[in-house]
Design an enzyme around this catalytic site. Structure first.
Site, PDB file in Angstrom:
ATOM      1  N   GLY A 111      33.438  42.692  38.153  1.00 44.75           N
ATOM      2  CA  GLY A 111      31.935  43.003  38.641  1.00 44.75           C
ATOM      3  C   GLY A 111      31.564  44.405  38.488  1.00 44.75           C
ATOM      4  O   GLY A 111      30.268  44.523  38.085  1.00 44.75           O
ATOM      5  N   GLU A 135      30.479  44.192  34.902  1.00 41.77           N
ATOM      6  CA  GLU A 135      29.189  43.507  34.765  1.00 41.77           C
ATOM      7  C   GLU A 135      27.886  44.373  35.336  1.00 41.77           C
ATOM      8  O   GLU A 135      26.789  44.194  35.024  1.00 41.77           O
ATOM      9  CB  GLU A 135      29.261  42.322  35.706  1.00 41.77           C
ATOM     10  CG  GLU A 135      30.203  41.253  35.184  1.00 41.77           C
ATOM     11  CD  GLU A 135      30.461  39.884  35.890  1.00 41.77           C
ATOM     12  OE1 GLU A 135      31.391  40.123  36.970  1.00 41.77           O
ATOM     13  OE2 GLU A 135      29.869  39.071  35.566  1.00 41.77           O
ATOM     14  N   ALA A 160      34.674  43.129  41.884  1.00 44.62           N
ATOM     15  CA  ALA A 160      34.261  42.497  42.946  1.00 44.62           C
ATOM     16  C   ALA A 160      35.307  42.824  43.886  1.00 44.62           C
ATOM     17  O   ALA A 160      36.352  42.653  43.604  1.00 44.62           O
ATOM     18  CB  ALA A 160      33.979  40.872  42.982  1.00 44.62           C
ATOM     19  N   GLU A 190      38.821  38.357  35.037  1.00 43.34           N
ATOM     20  CA  GLU A 190      38.794  37.465  36.067  1.00 43.34           C
ATOM     21  C   GLU A 190      39.708  36.246  35.638  1.00 43.34           C
ATOM     22  O   GLU A 190      40.289  35.641  36.692  1.00 43.34           O
ATOM     23  CB  GLU A 190      37.238  36.840  35.959  1.00 43.34           C
ATOM     24  CG  GLU A 190      36.278  37.593  36.816  1.00 43.34           C
ATOM     25  CD  GLU A 190      35.629  38.759  36.094  1.00 43.34           C
ATOM     26  OE1 GLU A 190      36.185  39.126  35.012  1.00 43.34           O
ATOM     27  OE2 GLU A 190      34.701  39.238  36.540  1.00 43.34           O
TER      28      GLU A 190
HETATM   29  N1  CO8 Z   1      39.011  44.402  45.117  1.00 44.77           N
HETATM   30  C1  CO8 Z   1      39.523  44.948  46.233  1.00 44.77           C
HETATM   31  N2  CO8 Z   1      40.351  46.044  46.240  1.00 44.77           N
HETATM   32  C2  CO8 Z   1      40.726  46.636  44.981  1.00 44.77           C
HETATM   33  C3  CO8 Z   1      40.285  46.230  43.962  1.00 44.77           C
HETATM   34  C4  CO8 Z   1      39.259  45.256  43.884  1.00 44.77           C
HETATM   35  N3  CO8 Z   1      38.687  44.712  42.762  1.00 44.77           N
HETATM   36  N4  CO8 Z   1      40.572  46.924  42.978  1.00 44.77           N
HETATM   37  C5  CO8 Z   1      41.408  47.966  43.450  1.00 44.77           C
HETATM   38  N5  CO8 Z   1      41.589  47.877  44.765  1.00 44.77           N
HETATM   39  C6  CO8 Z   1      42.388  48.322  45.780  1.00 44.77           C
HETATM   40  C7  CO8 Z   1      43.600  47.989  45.769  1.00 44.77           C
HETATM   41  O1  CO8 Z   1      44.187  46.964  46.331  1.00 44.77           O
HETATM   42  C8  CO8 Z   1      44.286  49.229  46.526  1.00 44.77           C
HETATM   43  O2  CO8 Z   1      44.006  49.223  47.593  1.00 44.77           O
HETATM   44  P1  CO8 Z   1      45.343  49.642  48.794  1.00 44.77           P
HETATM   45  O3  CO8 Z   1      45.464  51.107  48.748  1.00 44.77           O
HETATM   46  O4  CO8 Z   1      44.895  49.238  49.989  1.00 44.77           O
HETATM   47  O5  CO8 Z   1      46.645  48.705  48.389  1.00 44.77           O
HETATM   48  C9  CO8 Z   1      43.546  50.397  46.285  1.00 44.77           C
HETATM   49  O6  CO8 Z   1      42.143  49.704  45.721  1.00 44.77           O
HETATM   50  C10 CO8 Z   1      43.991  51.146  44.814  1.00 44.77           C
HETATM   51  O7  CO8 Z   1      44.135  50.416  43.799  1.00 44.77           O
HETATM   52  P2  CO8 Z   1      45.652  50.088  43.110  1.00 44.77           P
HETATM   53  O8  CO8 Z   1      46.580  50.473  43.821  1.00 44.77           O
HETATM   54  O9  CO8 Z   1      45.710  48.846  42.455  1.00 44.77           O
HETATM   55  O10 CO8 Z   1      45.565  51.411  42.099  1.00 44.77           O
HETATM   56  P3  CO8 Z   1      46.153  51.356  40.588  1.00 44.77           P
HETATM   57  O11 CO8 Z   1      45.938  52.725  40.074  1.00 44.77           O
HETATM   58  O12 CO8 Z   1      47.416  50.826  40.712  1.00 44.77           O
HETATM   59  O13 CO8 Z   1      45.459  50.176  39.601  1.00 44.77           O
HETATM   60  C11 CO8 Z   1      43.516  48.875  38.851  1.00 44.77           C
HETATM   61  C12 CO8 Z   1      44.165  50.421  39.220  1.00 44.77           C
HETATM   62  C13 CO8 Z   1      44.191  48.564  37.299  1.00 44.77           C
HETATM   63  C14 CO8 Z   1      42.179  49.050  38.619  1.00 44.77           C
HETATM   64  C15 CO8 Z   1      43.966  47.867  39.782  1.00 44.77           C
HETATM   65  O14 CO8 Z   1      43.510  48.141  41.038  1.00 44.77           O
HETATM   66  C16 CO8 Z   1      43.170  46.401  39.877  1.00 44.77           C
HETATM   67  O15 CO8 Z   1      43.631  45.695  38.697  1.00 44.77           O
HETATM   68  N6  CO8 Z   1      42.136  46.207  40.255  1.00 44.77           N
HETATM   69  C17 CO8 Z   1      41.646  44.833  40.143  1.00 44.77           C
HETATM   70  C18 CO8 Z   1      40.812  44.650  39.123  1.00 44.77           C
HETATM   71  C19 CO8 Z   1      40.300  43.275  39.239  1.00 44.77           C
HETATM   72  O16 CO8 Z   1      40.734  42.284  38.713  1.00 44.77           O
HETATM   73  N7  CO8 Z   1      38.789  43.208  39.127  1.00 44.77           N
HETATM   74  C20 CO8 Z   1      38.137  42.012  38.907  1.00 44.77           C
HETATM   75  C21 CO8 Z   1      37.660  41.371  40.288  1.00 44.77           C
HETATM   76  S1  CO8 Z   1      37.221  39.829  40.195  1.00 44.77           S
HETATM   77  C22 CO8 Z   1      35.520  40.202  39.870  1.00 44.77           C
HETATM   78  O17 CO8 Z   1      35.224  41.377  39.778  1.00 44.77           O
HETATM   79  C23 CO8 Z   1      34.495  39.046  39.882  1.00 44.77           C
HETATM   80  C24 CO8 Z   1      33.211  39.373  39.771  1.00 44.77           C
HETATM   81  C25 CO8 Z   1      32.303  38.036  39.917  1.00 44.77           C
HETATM   82  C26 CO8 Z   1      32.079  37.809  41.273  1.00 44.77           C
HETATM   83  C27 CO8 Z   1      31.137  36.817  41.584  1.00 44.77           C
HETATM   84  C28 CO8 Z   1      30.861  35.997  42.866  1.00 44.77           C
HETATM   85  C29 CO8 Z   1      31.684  36.468  43.822  1.00 44.77           C
END
Ligand code: CO8
Length: 256
Positions: free
Chosen positions: A111, A114, A66, A134
């Site tokens: 997500g 999921e 998400a 999460e």
């Molecule tokens: N949300 C928003 N932006 C994201 C997300 C995300 N989930 N994942 C990546 N991005 C963005 C980064 O912020 C970055 O943006 P910017 O260039 O503007 O800084 C861009 O994408 C590239 O990402 P990274 O620079 O972080 O890339 P890396 O190669 O360094 O890392 C990862 C890749 C490991 C995948 C890292 O991006 C990461 O950890 N992402 C988040 C993963 C995460 O925690 N996902 C779970 C989110 S919570 C969720 O999904 C809840 C679901 C249920 C919701 C229910 C109700 C709403």
């Protein structure tokens, strides 16, 4: 015409839905979710379509979760609502009587995992990464992950992944049954092969088989997941976890 999704259909009636926000690793913001809903409504009605592949744009991510930026504004009520809304959209995918296969090309986190789990089957490329991170944000999965992961891999493995938030690679995902098959090259092509096997069988039998397999899944547990997700949106840990991600630092959780 969609802003965040590409929809194509091949000559065999296999539609491909590509989540297309590669600069944000295809993270699911409200626009993407709305468009997933729209596209599955239209695929259901489209007689030319017999099966669906869901994948992510680019070579790095299926869907990295998400959109954490949008999550930040949630409170107890809006958090529960957002979770219910996403659950219902993913339920549309599971409720499709046309087979839906996820072609996982890179990160499938939160997500994103999921979304892959809401598809009937999962094929992964060698670079896939699955995880439910999460808890590291002070949250729990809220799009059905607490329910579907147990059903797919069993409760012990599901709990391990949900409680530790650890990431697993394609081979580990295949070993626990989260992935049905591994693509040597392109997961979309591998998904197409799997679908062609299915489409050579009796179409009505395929529809009824999907219906029969998922018949026991309609219960209150999704509602509970959403309520618990909403409760967490009211906590300091949630504020800290999401702030830490956006500020690219480690969270300092206080348990309140
Ligand atoms: N949300 C928003 N932006 C994201 C997300 C995300 N989930 N994942 C990546 N991005 C963005 C980064 O912020 C970055 O943006 P910017 O260039 O503007 O800084 C861009 O994408 C590239 O990402 P990274 O620079 O972080 O890339 P890396 O190669 O360094 O890392 C990862 C890749 C490991 C995948 C890292 O991006 C990461 O950890 N992402 C988040 C993963 C995460 O925690 N996902 C779970 C989110 S919570 C969720 O999904 C809840 C679901 C249920 C919701 C229910 C109700 C709403």
């Amino acid at each position: 015409s969609y802003e965040t999704i590409i929809r194509e259909t091949d000559k065999h009636g296999i539609a491909t839905v590509t989540i297309n926000r590669p600069q944000k690793l295809n993270a699911l913001n409200s626009k993407v979710l709305d468009e997933i809903k729209e596209v599955f409504d239209s695929l259901k009605k489209d007689d030319r379509v017999s099966a669906v592949i869901v994948t992510g744009a680019g070579d790095k991510a299926f869907v990295a979760g998400a959109d954490i930026k949008e999550l930040r504004d949630l409170n107890k009520n809006t958090g529960e609502e957002a979770s219910r809304k996403g659950q219902q959209i993913f339920q549309k995918i599971e409720n499709s009587r046309k087979p839906v296969v996820a072609a996982v090309n890179g990160y499938a986190l939160g997500g994103g995992a999921e979304l892959a789990m809401a598809c009937h089957l999962r094929v992964a490329g060698s670079n896939a990464v699955f995880g439910l991170p999460e808890v590291g944000l002070g949250l729990i999965p809220g799009y059905g992950g607490t329910q579907r992961l147990s059903r797919i891999v069993g409760r012990a493995k599901a709990l391990e992944m949900i409680l530790t938030g650890k990431q697993i690679d394609t081979e580990q995902a295949r070993q626990i049954g989260l992935v049905n098959s591994v693509a040597e090259e392109n997961p979309v092509e591998e998904a197409r092969k799997l679908i062609q096997q299915i489409l050579s069988k009796g179409p009505l039998a395929v529809q009824k088989a999907i219906e029969a397999v998922f018949t026991s899944d309609k219960n209150e547990s999704y509602r509970t997941e959403a309520a618990l997700f909403g409760e967490l949106c009211e906590t300091e840990d949630f504020m800290e976890g999401t702030a830490a991600f956006l500020e690219k630092r480690k969270p300092d959780f206080k348990g309140k």
